[in-house]
Scaffold this active site. Structure first.
Site, PDB file in Angstrom:
ATOM      1  N   ALA A  38      41.266  34.424  34.005  1.00 11.83           N
ATOM      2  CA  ALA A  38      40.058  33.594  34.089  1.00 11.83           C
ATOM      3  C   ALA A  38      40.413  32.117  34.215  1.00 11.83           C
ATOM      4  O   ALA A  38      39.866  31.404  35.077  1.00 11.83           O
ATOM      5  CB  ALA A  38      39.172  33.827  32.864  1.00 11.83           C
ATOM      6  N   GLU A  39      41.341  31.635  33.378  1.00  9.31           N
ATOM      7  CA  GLU A  39      41.699  30.214  33.439  1.00  9.31           C
ATOM      8  C   GLU A  39      42.404  29.877  34.751  1.00  9.31           C
ATOM      9  O   GLU A  39      42.219  28.789  35.299  1.00  9.31           O
ATOM     10  CB  GLU A  39      42.555  29.793  32.253  1.00  9.31           C
ATOM     11  CG  GLU A  39      42.793  28.292  32.255  1.00  9.31           C
ATOM     12  CD  GLU A  39      43.285  27.731  30.942  1.00  9.31           C
ATOM     13  OE1 GLU A  39      43.722  26.561  30.953  1.00  9.31           O
ATOM     14  OE2 GLU A  39      43.220  28.422  29.910  1.00  9.31           O
ATOM     15  N   THR A  40      43.184  30.807  35.278  1.00  6.49           N
ATOM     16  CA  THR A  40      43.838  30.586  36.565  1.00  6.49           C
ATOM     17  C   THR A  40      42.803  30.391  37.665  1.00  6.49           C
ATOM     18  O   THR A  40      42.902  29.449  38.464  1.00  6.49           O
ATOM     19  CB  THR A  40      44.765  31.771  36.907  1.00  6.49           C
ATOM     20  OG1 THR A  40      45.804  31.826  35.933  1.00  6.49           O
ATOM     21  CG2 THR A  40      45.356  31.630  38.294  1.00  6.49           C
TER      22      THR A  40
END
Length: 157
Positions: free
Chosen positions: A68-70
């Site tokens: 998700a953060e990527t």
């Protein structure tokens, strides 16, 4: 007739270029790939395999959060003028809704909730191969000046 929205991207390099930039990083180590764009979303996929599962054999929640953060970070990077700014993760949360099954892929899509001058908030939906939600995440990014981009004392006066 639905209202047309303009693309949010400051730049849109090819999917291949983004994936090449991810070589020898966490993205590559986890098998994360950017797969495409719409006018308002960035999409990717990640395998559910020995790199991303927990001992019980299902997708590790930490791998979902890294995925998700990527996606949010790539999307934020593409929204700003990368010659002047960079984005960094400031906060992330996730709700794990169902297990990701080993041997399959999960697919993610990052869409903006708020694109501010100094912070962005992105929503990321991660789905299994059947299209069912595995995880929903929200990630806040700080938009920071690149080193050397700070105004001098004389410029601020």
């Amino acid at each position: 007739m639905p209202e047309q929205t303009a693309a949010i991207w400051f730049s849109t390099p090819s999917v291949e270029t983004l994936n090449l930039k991810a070589e020898a990083t966490l993205n590559q180590n986890l098998g994360i790939e950017v797969t495409g764009f719409t006018d308002t979303a960035l999409q990717g996929k990640m395998p559910v395999d020995e790199r991303t599962v927990q001992p019980a054999g299902v997708l590790h929640g930490g791998a979902s959060v890294a995925f998700a953060e990527t996606l949010a970070s790539w999307a934020g990077y593409l929204v700003v003028d990368s010659s002047r700014f960079h984005v960094v993760g400031q906060e992330i949360n996730a709700n794990h809704l169902r297990p990701g099954i080993a041997g399959q892929f999960v697919y993610g899509e990052a869409t903006p909730i708020q694109l501010g001058r100094r912070s962005h908030v992105w929503q990321i939906h991660i789905r299994n191969e059947s299209g069912k939600l595995v995880c929903i995440s929200r990630c806040t990014l700080a938009v920071i000046d690149l080193p050397g981009q700070y105004a001098t004392k004389e410029e601020r006066a």
